[in-house]
Design a protein around this motif. Structure first.
Motif, PDB file in Angstrom:
ATOM      1  N   THR A   8       0.843  -1.195   0.000  1.00 40.43           N
ATOM      2  CA  THR A   8       0.000   0.000   0.000  1.00 40.43           C
ATOM      3  C   THR A   8       0.875   1.240   0.000  1.00 40.43           C
ATOM      4  N   PRO A   9       0.358   2.340  -0.525  1.00 36.67           N
ATOM      5  CA  PRO A   9       1.138   3.573  -0.525  1.00 36.67           C
ATOM      6  C   PRO A   9       1.247   4.195   0.868  1.00 36.67           C
ATOM      7  N   ALA A  10       0.325   3.861   1.750  1.00 29.45           N
ATOM      8  CA  ALA A  10       0.354   4.397   3.107  1.00 29.45           C
ATOM      9  C   ALA A  10      -0.307   3.383   4.027  1.00 29.45           C
ATOM     10  N   THR A  11       0.014   3.440   5.269  1.00 30.63           N
ATOM     11  CA  THR A  11      -0.603   2.491   6.188  1.00 30.63           C
ATOM     12  C   THR A  11      -2.005   2.922   6.591  1.00 30.63           C
ATOM     13  N   GLN A  12      -2.320   4.212   6.457  1.00 34.16           N
ATOM     14  CA  GLN A  12      -3.659   4.703   6.767  1.00 34.16           C
ATOM     15  C   GLN A  12      -4.140   5.597   5.635  1.00 34.16           C
ATOM     16  N   ILE A  13      -5.404   5.464   5.318  1.00 29.50           N
ATOM     17  CA  ILE A  13      -6.014   6.315   4.296  1.00 29.50           C
ATOM     18  C   ILE A  13      -7.124   7.098   4.984  1.00 29.50           C
ATOM     19  N   ALA A  14      -7.091   8.394   4.843  1.00 31.82           N
ATOM     20  CA  ALA A  14      -8.087   9.250   5.499  1.00 31.82           C
ATOM     21  C   ALA A  14      -9.352   9.346   4.646  1.00 31.82           C
ATOM     22  N   ALA A  15     -10.485   9.454   5.298  1.00 40.23           N
ATOM     23  CA  ALA A  15     -11.755   9.679   4.606  1.00 40.23           C
ATOM     24  C   ALA A  15     -11.877  11.160   4.267  1.00 40.23           C
TER      25      ALA A  15
ATOM     26  N   SER B 207     -12.772  17.978   1.251  1.00 35.84           N
ATOM     27  CA  SER B 207     -11.595  17.130   1.129  1.00 35.84           C
ATOM     28  C   SER B 207     -12.037  15.829   0.478  1.00 35.84           C
ATOM     29  N   GLY B 208     -11.463  15.488  -0.641  1.00 35.52           N
ATOM     30  CA  GLY B 208     -11.862  14.284  -1.379  1.00 35.52           C
ATOM     31  C   GLY B 208     -12.657  14.666  -2.607  1.00 35.52           C
ATOM     32  N   ASP B 209     -12.941  13.674  -3.418  1.00 38.56           N
ATOM     33  CA  ASP B 209     -13.663  13.887  -4.670  1.00 38.56           C
ATOM     34  C   ASP B 209     -15.160  13.924  -4.388  1.00 38.56           C
ATOM     35  N   LEU B 210     -15.618  15.014  -3.773  1.00 40.84           N
ATOM     36  CA  LEU B 210     -17.006  15.156  -3.360  1.00 40.84           C
ATOM     37  C   LEU B 210     -17.714  16.244  -4.155  1.00 40.84           C
ATOM     38  N   HIS B 211     -19.003  16.078  -4.306  1.00 40.37           N
ATOM     39  CA  HIS B 211     -19.882  17.112  -4.859  1.00 40.37           C
ATOM     40  C   HIS B 211     -20.935  17.376  -3.795  1.00 40.37           C
ATOM     41  N   ALA B 212     -21.293  18.627  -3.607  1.00 36.69           N
ATOM     42  CA  ALA B 212     -22.273  18.981  -2.587  1.00 36.69           C
ATOM     43  C   ALA B 212     -23.077  20.184  -3.043  1.00 36.69           C
ATOM     44  N   THR B 213     -24.233  20.378  -2.403  1.00 32.35           N
ATOM     45  CA  THR B 213     -25.019  21.581  -2.657  1.00 32.35           C
ATOM     46  C   THR B 213     -24.973  22.457  -1.413  1.00 32.35           C
ATOM     47  N   LEU B 214     -24.913  23.743  -1.660  1.00 34.26           N
ATOM     48  CA  LEU B 214     -24.932  24.736  -0.601  1.00 34.26           C
ATOM     49  C   LEU B 214     -26.235  25.499  -0.759  1.00 34.26           C
ATOM     50  N   ALA B 215     -27.053  25.485   0.299  1.00 31.81           N
ATOM     51  CA  ALA B 215     -28.359  26.146   0.215  1.00 31.81           C
ATOM     52  C   ALA B 215     -28.892  26.438   1.609  1.00 31.81           C
TER      53      ALA B 215
ATOM     54  N   VAL C  22     -21.080  22.640  -5.347  1.00 26.83           N
ATOM     55  CA  VAL C  22     -19.662  22.888  -5.098  1.00 26.83           C
ATOM     56  C   VAL C  22     -18.901  21.559  -5.146  1.00 26.83           C
ATOM     57  N   THR C  23     -17.605  21.652  -5.473  1.00 34.01           N
ATOM     58  CA  THR C  23     -16.729  20.485  -5.526  1.00 34.01           C
ATOM     59  C   THR C  23     -15.441  20.824  -4.786  1.00 34.01           C
ATOM     60  N   ARG C  24     -14.481  19.914  -4.837  1.00 31.98           N
ATOM     61  CA  ARG C  24     -13.223  20.191  -4.128  1.00 31.98           C
ATOM     62  C   ARG C  24     -12.479  21.384  -4.726  1.00 31.98           C
ATOM     63  N   ALA C  25     -12.844  21.785  -5.933  1.00 30.20           N
ATOM     64  CA  ALA C  25     -12.263  23.004  -6.514  1.00 30.20           C
ATOM     65  C   ALA C  25     -12.676  24.237  -5.705  1.00 30.20           C
ATOM     66  N   ASN C  26     -13.784  24.128  -4.946  1.00 35.34           N
ATOM     67  CA  ASN C  26     -14.269  25.230  -4.116  1.00 35.34           C
ATOM     68  C   ASN C  26     -13.730  25.176  -2.687  1.00 35.34           C
ATOM     69  N   ASP C  27     -12.850  24.236  -2.396  1.00 35.37           N
ATOM     70  CA  ASP C  27     -12.310  24.112  -1.036  1.00 35.37           C
ATOM     71  C   ASP C  27     -11.667  25.427  -0.609  1.00 35.37           C
ATOM     72  N   GLY C  28     -12.088  25.929   0.526  1.00 36.36           N
ATOM     73  CA  GLY C  28     -11.553  27.185   1.049  1.00 36.36           C
ATOM     74  C   GLY C  28     -12.274  28.428   0.560  1.00 36.36           C
ATOM     75  N   ALA C  29     -13.195  28.281  -0.394  1.00 44.42           N
ATOM     76  CA  ALA C  29     -13.918  29.441  -0.936  1.00 44.42           C
ATOM     77  C   ALA C  29     -14.885  30.017   0.095  1.00 44.42           C
ATOM     78  N   GLN C  30     -15.086  31.314   0.009  1.00 51.30           N
ATOM     79  CA  GLN C  30     -16.092  31.986   0.827  1.00 51.30           C
ATOM     80  C   GLN C  30     -17.214  32.424  -0.106  1.00 51.30           C
ATOM     81  N   VAL C  31     -18.365  31.779   0.044  1.00 47.74           N
ATOM     82  CA  VAL C  31     -19.500  32.017  -0.840  1.00 47.74           C
ATOM     83  C   VAL C  31     -20.492  32.948  -0.132  1.00 47.74           C
ATOM     84  N   PRO C  32     -20.852  34.070  -0.770  1.00 49.52           N
ATOM     85  CA  PRO C  32     -21.814  34.973  -0.127  1.00 49.52           C
ATOM     86  C   PRO C  32     -23.209  34.345  -0.069  1.00 49.52           C
ATOM     87  N   VAL C  33     -23.847  34.454   1.094  1.00 42.16           N
ATOM     88  CA  VAL C  33     -25.214  33.958   1.271  1.00 42.16           C
ATOM     89  C   VAL C  33     -26.044  35.067   1.899  1.00 42.16           C
TER      90      VAL C  33
END
Length: 187
Positions: A46-53, A99-107, A137-148
């Motif tokens: 394995t590349p690492a002994t632990q894989i983070a979620a 963190s990770g290959d996730l897609h989510a909705t912000l609402a 939003v996707t991981r490309a938006n990590d750290g973004a501040q979205v106005p609501v």
């Protein structure tokens, strides 16, 4: 006359039982599958002994309440009664953490609740990044501040909402039920 040295029927049976028991024992000892066998294990490379979620994170920042266009503190907001024609609004920034290959909705998930008659409310609006629909939003938006933003407009004086007299008077509006959510969705 019987031959005393000839095998008898019971002797033949005994010989058969001994041969069967010996064969069974040899089978189990030298390759049978019920008593035991050799095993070996090997750790996979394995590349690492632990894989983070992965993770979704949401923090609200730069939050601001406005009452008829003027900044109002939360303490003053709790003691300021809404009257016909008032506009109450919230503005803030949702800081996205993905963190990770996730897609989510912000609402916004819910509106305000309480006993305030819906007929006394002319309009409730919300937006995410200026759009009144959920934002994906996707991981490309990590750290973004979205106005609501969220706003409530009380029906103005003379509106048919007040045709029954004191519609909405002495009723409450619960702002704690207003939520901004970041929810994972399918890719």
């Amino acid at each position: 006359m019987k031959n005393p040295t000839a095998p008898t029927k019971s002797n033949r049976r005994r010989v058969t039982e001994i041969v069967a028991a010996t064969s069974l024992g040899a089978t189990l000892l030298f390759g049978g599958s019920t008593l035991g066998g050799w095993t070996e294990t090997e750790t996979i490379a394995t590349p690492a002994t632990q894989i983070a979620a992965g993770e979704l994170a949401l923090n609200m920042a730069s939050e601001l309440w406005l009452y008829n266009g003027a900044v109002i503190t939360e303490a003053d907001l709790a003691s300021t009664p809404l009257v016909p024609g008032d506009v109450l609004s919230y503005h803030g920034y949702a800081q996205i953490g993905i963190s990770g290959d996730l897609h989510a909705t912000l609402a916004f998930s819910t509106a305000a609740t309480g006993t305030l008659a819906s007929s006394a409310i002319a309009d409730i609006e919300w937006s995410v990044a200026g759009d009144p629909t959920a934002k994906t939003v996707t991981r490309a938006n990590d750290g973004a501040q979205v106005p609501v933003s969220w706003s409530l407009t009380m029906a103005p004086v003379g509106d048919p909402a007040y045709a029954n007299g004191n519609e909405g008077e002495r009723q409450t509006l619960v702002l704690d039920d207003i939520r901004v959510e970041l929810i994972q969705v399918a890719k």
